[in-house]
Design a protein around this motif. Structure first.
Motif, PDB file in Angstrom:
ATOM      1  N   LEU A 102     -12.634  -1.365  -5.269  1.00 22.04           N
ATOM      2  CA  LEU A 102     -13.044  -2.606  -4.615  1.00 22.04           C
ATOM      3  C   LEU A 102     -13.402  -3.610  -5.701  1.00 22.04           C
ATOM      4  CD1 LEU A 102     -13.094  -0.922  -2.048  1.00 22.04           C
ATOM      5  CD2 LEU A 102     -15.370  -1.796  -1.565  1.00 22.04           C
ATOM      6  N   ILE A 126      -5.052   0.872   6.562  1.00 21.52           N
ATOM      7  CA  ILE A 126      -5.838   1.928   5.929  1.00 21.52           C
ATOM      8  C   ILE A 126      -7.100   1.303   5.345  1.00 21.52           C
ATOM      9  CG2 ILE A 126      -4.472   1.672   3.796  1.00 21.52           C
ATOM     10  CD1 ILE A 126      -5.034   4.656   3.243  1.00 21.52           C
ATOM     11  N   ARG A 160      -6.773   5.961   8.429  1.00 25.24           N
ATOM     12  CA  ARG A 160      -5.636   5.087   8.685  1.00 25.24           C
ATOM     13  C   ARG A 160      -5.338   4.999  10.178  1.00 25.24           C
ATOM     14  NH1 ARG A 160      -1.533   5.596   5.216  1.00 25.24           N
ATOM     15  NH2 ARG A 160      -2.516   6.726   3.512  1.00 25.24           N
ATOM     16  N   ARG A 183     -25.772  -4.676   9.714  1.00 25.66           N
ATOM     17  CA  ARG A 183     -25.517  -3.782  10.846  1.00 25.66           C
ATOM     18  C   ARG A 183     -26.629  -2.744  11.000  1.00 25.66           C
ATOM     19  NH1 ARG A 183     -19.046  -2.826   9.690  1.00 25.66           N
ATOM     20  NH2 ARG A 183     -18.251  -4.643  10.821  1.00 25.66           N
ATOM     21  N   GLN A 234     -15.915   0.577   2.084  1.00 25.50           N
ATOM     22  CA  GLN A 234     -15.548  -0.629   2.841  1.00 25.50           C
ATOM     23  C   GLN A 234     -16.282  -0.621   4.187  1.00 25.50           C
ATOM     24  OE1 GLN A 234     -11.190  -0.439   2.902  1.00 25.50           O
ATOM     25  NE2 GLN A 234     -11.122  -2.031   1.322  1.00 25.50           N
ATOM     26  N   VAL A 283     -22.876  -6.457   4.596  1.00 23.11           N
ATOM     27  CA  VAL A 283     -22.517  -6.244   6.003  1.00 23.11           C
ATOM     28  C   VAL A 283     -23.170  -4.962   6.520  1.00 23.11           C
ATOM     29  CG1 VAL A 283     -20.581  -5.629   7.526  1.00 23.11           C
ATOM     30  CG2 VAL A 283     -20.399  -7.608   5.997  1.00 23.11           C
ATOM     31  N   SER A 298     -19.320  -5.769   1.373  1.00 24.05           N
ATOM     32  CA  SER A 298     -19.395  -4.575   2.206  1.00 24.05           C
ATOM     33  C   SER A 298     -20.835  -4.067   2.308  1.00 24.05           C
ATOM     34  CB  SER A 298     -18.493  -3.491   1.617  1.00 24.05           C
ATOM     35  OG  SER A 298     -18.644  -2.299   2.337  1.00 24.05           O
ATOM     36  N   TYR A 314      -7.655   1.948  -4.767  1.00 25.46           N
ATOM     37  CA  TYR A 314      -8.895   2.196  -4.030  1.00 25.46           C
ATOM     38  C   TYR A 314     -10.118   1.617  -4.718  1.00 25.46           C
ATOM     39  CZ  TYR A 314      -5.774   5.133  -1.478  1.00 25.46           C
ATOM     40  OH  TYR A 314      -4.717   5.564  -0.744  1.00 25.46           O
ATOM     41  N   ASP A 319     -15.887  -7.727  -3.060  1.00 26.75           N
ATOM     42  CA  ASP A 319     -15.684  -6.879  -1.878  1.00 26.75           C
ATOM     43  C   ASP A 319     -16.793  -5.845  -1.756  1.00 26.75           C
ATOM     44  OD1 ASP A 319     -13.406  -8.119  -0.934  1.00 26.75           O
ATOM     45  OD2 ASP A 319     -12.038  -6.849  -2.078  1.00 26.75           O
ATOM     46  N   VAL A 333     -16.149  -1.578   7.894  1.00 24.26           N
ATOM     47  CA  VAL A 333     -15.023  -1.807   8.797  1.00 24.26           C
ATOM     48  C   VAL A 333     -15.479  -1.745  10.262  1.00 24.26           C
ATOM     49  CG1 VAL A 333     -13.294  -0.834   7.224  1.00 24.26           C
ATOM     50  CG2 VAL A 333     -14.470   0.669   8.837  1.00 24.26           C
ATOM     51  N   THR A 334     -14.560  -2.077  11.159  1.00 21.62           N
ATOM     52  CA  THR A 334     -14.746  -1.824  12.582  1.00 21.62           C
ATOM     53  C   THR A 334     -13.509  -1.068  13.042  1.00 21.62           C
ATOM     54  OG1 THR A 334     -15.946  -3.901  12.776  1.00 21.62           O
ATOM     55  CG2 THR A 334     -15.213  -2.881  14.823  1.00 21.62           C
ATOM     56  N   TRP A 341     -10.881   2.529   3.090  1.00 20.72           N
ATOM     57  CA  TRP A 341     -11.422   3.658   2.324  1.00 20.72           C
ATOM     58  C   TRP A 341     -12.883   3.443   1.938  1.00 20.72           C
ATOM     59  CZ3 TRP A 341      -7.356   0.533   0.847  1.00 20.72           C
ATOM     60  CH2 TRP A 341      -7.623  -0.371  -0.185  1.00 20.72           C
ATOM     61  N   THR A 342     -13.390   4.413   1.205  1.00 22.96           N
ATOM     62  CA  THR A 342     -14.822   4.530   1.012  1.00 22.96           C
ATOM     63  C   THR A 342     -15.500   3.282   0.449  1.00 22.96           C
ATOM     64  OG1 THR A 342     -16.566   5.825  -0.039  1.00 22.96           O
ATOM     65  CG2 THR A 342     -14.492   5.698  -1.194  1.00 22.96           C
ATOM     66  N   MET A 379       0.857  -1.199   0.000  1.00 23.56           N
ATOM     67  CA  MET A 379       0.000   0.000   0.000  1.00 23.56           C
ATOM     68  C   MET A 379       0.889   1.244   0.000  1.00 23.56           C
ATOM     69  SD  MET A 379      -3.162   0.626  -0.170  1.00 23.56           S
ATOM     70  CE  MET A 379      -3.885  -0.948   0.265  1.00 23.56           C
ATOM     71  N   ASP A 432     -10.361  -2.973  11.654  1.00 20.38           N
ATOM     72  CA  ASP A 432     -10.637  -4.376  11.382  1.00 20.38           C
ATOM     73  C   ASP A 432     -11.505  -4.434  10.120  1.00 20.38           C
ATOM     74  OD1 ASP A 432     -11.228  -7.016  11.463  1.00 20.38           O
ATOM     75  OD2 ASP A 432     -12.213  -7.002  13.422  1.00 20.38           O
ATOM     76  N   SER A 452     -10.757   8.189   3.285  1.00 16.95           N
ATOM     77  CA  SER A 452     -10.056   7.035   3.845  1.00 16.95           C
ATOM     78  C   SER A 452      -9.601   7.342   5.278  1.00 16.95           C
ATOM     79  CB  SER A 452      -8.830   6.692   2.983  1.00 16.95           C
ATOM     80  OG  SER A 452      -7.943   7.793   2.938  1.00 16.95           O
TER      81      SER A 452
END
Lengths: 315, 444
Positions: free
Chosen positions: A21, B289, B261, A36, B294, A32, A29, A19, A25, B296-297, B291-292, A1, B281, B259
């Protein structure tokens, strides 16, 4: 990265950007996010779990969405009484492995009590609606996750991710709420509930690719195996006590696998020698039939069969 | 797919796009043609269309039947709602929001465009740019769809003349640029005959550009993140409270913009508390890192009070919070929206009480004229509203961020989705609207 945020050049190398996906993915996403949202906005969500590949993928996504915590939902299986034993065995194993709570709504119970009548053709799929809706009412589930995908069938193409159902579980395509951006609206009156479809935007191939990528275990009947089958309405059905073979139908041993797993009476097997996920994916990508077209008798009943069942509260 | 390659089975990118067209512009035929020629229609689907076409007495299979899903639509030959279609080529996966173009279905077009990276606007080569075309362009501009394709259809009915295509393309492009549409691609096609949809047309040697499908396959789907304000709406707090993870507190959400990090200083809004990101996570995998889009936790160094509805932002780039929102809205419900209407407003993961303080104007899409103080907005109206919220919200302008600059209004009584809202100015500057009451000399 890289440590600097570079300008992303799209076009020919759409996947080359750091960047971008991948499609899996992006779908993962989104699913998920849907799980949530429901966890954050509803009191008693439940996941419809049949042991079929779509509900297995749903459960896998839910587990990922809340890890390392347990999923804040229970499972509900509508048991037609004509399920494949391999699938029931898988269901019980998964429930035990993840310490989940399983609710079962049984079609056989309703038939034994005389509330539902066996159809002359032996198909129990349309009989699932009443046990499902009564279980939703009695358990006061306010969000019900289904594995339905919009690519499956024409009426499903109009379905929302959050689909409001009235107290009779009825679906009214004209009463659907517009879904804007990723702002889902789960508000509903007491007695109403919302059906939620996290896999709305997935195709059959996406589901299989995801299963392969994540290394998800499936019931064995999804892979080629020898089975005693007979032909009815152009499909290979499993011989069994549910109502086949009848006169004039002959049983033969064939190498088959299942593309969908539903009721034995209306789920057909396809000739196949695909024994690995990779072989299954190659076979599907090359197939010239949709999974329902190839394997589901219940959707062929009429041009509007699915639309009618959805209105009554079917999945 | 007729042939399978390993390439076809590997990971690819995903493009979400939307269609808009006037009634009879051949949109269903274009979509049918796209699916058919890209070999996305499978044998049983085609057989069903052939059966249905034959039973209606049609000679050739009517590709439009592939996309009309509900009985009411088949009976009346109309499309009544947004339908989603899926297809793939070796280069990309596509999600198409297929929206009806009839005048009373503005809300469906807004719905489809809200998640689209690209909008296709269809015109009939014989009619050129009509009132509906201008409406569609305005909606694409309002929703800030990054890419617009003008598909000039039925070229076969104008003898494939370049001059006709060029004139339409020029007129449309000038109009759309004025609205602030960032990128326009015009393509001459015949959906019925198949020219330039999937395969290059032999009838239009003069056209040197990509076919419709080639353009869809190559248009960029990712953006430069360096100018984005990073935003993470918190959906859910993950607290296992198990022997294995006694102190784990993770803030779960889908990154709405930019994004984040590890090590970055962040501020929680609306409270204003600050901390540092100690871990990210990514669905079971620790990353440095994310980004948009995604999911995440995020883990923080300090134990601070954060719950669903909060927004995590970089400390150096926090938006102001406000209780007064000015926005352009599209009203999507059958009952009207009125001044003093009490509503719920959902922004990101937060839902708050709100009141419609004023409706300064309604916008007519045909000529972009403003009607001051309409008093109410009815279904499919576009207008400006001023809203007062019960709690401060960290809103961005929709021009900066489609996800954190958008909101919906909800009826608190029955839960109906009333209105789609976009914070800030309607169009990219210069504001190309005419004020009917007092033309104060906009200089275009």
């Amino acid at each position: 990265m890289t440590t600097t945020v570079a300008t992303v050049k799209g076009g020919e190398d759409g996947t080359a950007s750091p960047y971008a996906l991948s499609h899996l993915d992006a779908l993962e996403s989104e699913a998920v996010h849907i799980f949530r949202e429901v966890a954050g906005e509803f009191e008693r969500p439940v996941i419809l779990f049949s042991g079929g590949k779509d509900s297995i993928v749903m459960l896998h996504l839910a587990l990922k969405a809340f890890a390392p915590a347990a999923i804040p939902f229970s499972l509900l299986h509508v048991d037609t009484g004509h399920n494949f034993p391999e699938v029931l065995e898988y269901r019980d194993r998964v429930v035990a492995a993840h310490g989940l709570r399983l609710h079962v709504a049984s079609v056989q119970d309703y038939i034994d009590r005389g509330v539902l009548k066996e159809r002359p053709d032996g198909t129990r799929n349309p009989l699932q609606t009443l046990p499902l809706t009564e279980k939703i009412q009695s358990e006061k589930f306010d969000a019900v996750f289904g594995g339905g995908r919009r690519d499956e069938e024409k009426a499903r193409a109009k379905e929302r991710v959050f689909s409001l159902r009235d107290e009779f579980s009825q679906w009214d395509p004209r009463r659907q709420r517009p879904e804007l951006w990723n702002l889902y609206n789960g508000r509903h009156a007491p007695g109403e509930h919302v059906r939620v479809f996290p896999l709305s935007n997935w195709t059959e191939l996406d589901v299989w690719q995801y299963i392969a990528r994540e290394g998800i275990e499936l019931p064995e009947i999804y892979f080629a195996h020898e089975r005693e089958v007979f032909k009815r309405a152009g499909m290979w059905l499993t011989a069994g006590e549910w109502g086949g073979p009848k006169d004039g139908e002959t049983v033969e041993k064939r190498l088959v696998r299942y593309r969908t797993v539903g009721d034995m009476s209306c789920t057909g097997a396809v000739d196949s020698d695909a024994v690995s996920l990779e072989q299954v994916i190659t076979e599907i990508a090359a197939s010239r039939l949709t999974e329902r077209g190839a394997t589901r008798a219940d959707d062929k009943m009429s041009e509007a069969a699915m639309e009618d069942r959805k209105r009554e509260g079917y999945f | 797919m007729s042939t399978t390659t390993t390439e076809e089975l590997s990971a690819t990118t995903l493009l979400r796009f939307a269609t808009a067209g006037s009634v009879d512009d051949g949109k269903s035929t274009l979509v049918g043609r796209l699916l058919h020629d890209s070999k996305s229609i499978l044998t049983d689907q085609l057989e069903a269309v052939e059966r249905a076409s034959a039973s209606r007495g049609q000679e050739a299979p009517d590709l439009a039947l592939l996309t009309d899903g509900l009985r009411a639509e088949r009976e009346q030959g109309i499309t009544i709602d947004v339908a989603y279609r899926y297809f793939a080529t070796p280069r990309r996966r596509f999600i198409l929001a297929d929206t009806p173009g009839h005048v009373q279905y503005t809300r469906n077009m807004v719905t489809g465009a809200s998640t689209a990276e690209l909008t296709v606007i269809l015109v009939d080569a014989r009619n050129g740019v009509v009132e509906q075309t201008r409406r569609h362009a305005a909606i694409a501009a309002l929703l800030r769809v990054p890419h617009v394709v003008l598909a000039v259809n039925k070229m076969d009915l104008v003898d494939y003349q370049e001059s006709i295509f060029a004139a339409i393309a020029e007129e449309f492009t000038a109009y759309a640029l004025e609205l602030g549409v960032p990128e326009i691609t015009a393509i001459p096609i015949s959906a019925l005959a198949g020219d330039n949809v999937v395969d290059p047309s032999a009838n239009m040697d003069w056209y040197g550009g990509p076919t419709f499908l080639e353009h869809l396959e190559t248009v960029p789907v990712t953006h430069d993140l360096s100018h984005c304000h990073a935003r993470l709406p918190v959906q859910y707090v993950i607290r296992p409270q198990t022997a294995e993870h006694p102190d784990y507190r993770g803030y779960a959400g889908q990154i709405a913009a930019g994004s984040f990090r590890v090590g970055e200083s962040v501020t929680v809004l609306p409270s204003g508390r600050k901390s540092k990101i100690s871990g990210i996570d990514l669905l079971g995998e620790p990353v440095d890192i994310a980004w948009t889009t995604q999911s995440v936790t995020v883990l923080l160094e300090d134990d601070i009070d954060i719950s669903r509805g909060d927004l995590l932002v970089p400390t150096k780039d926090a938006p102001p919070t406000t209780q007064d929102i000015e926005a352009t809205v599209c009203h999507v419900a059958d009952a009207p929206l009125t001044v003093n209407h009490r509503v719920l407003l959902k922004h990101g993961t937060r839902t708050v009480k709100a009141i419609v303080k004023d409706i300064p104007s309604r916008l007519t899409l045909d000529d972009l004229s403003l009607h001051p103080h309409p008093g109410q907005l009815v279904a499919n109206d576009i207008g400006r509203v001023k809203i007062r919220t019960a709690e401060p919200l960290p809103v961005d302008s929709y021009a900066d961020s489609r996800r954190t600059g958008s909101f919906i209004l909800i009826d608190p009584n029955d839960g109906t989705t009333l209105t789609a809202g976009m914070v800030g100015e309607s169009f990219a500057s210069p504001e190309p609207v005419k004020d009917e009451a007092e033309d104060d000399g906009w200089d275009f």
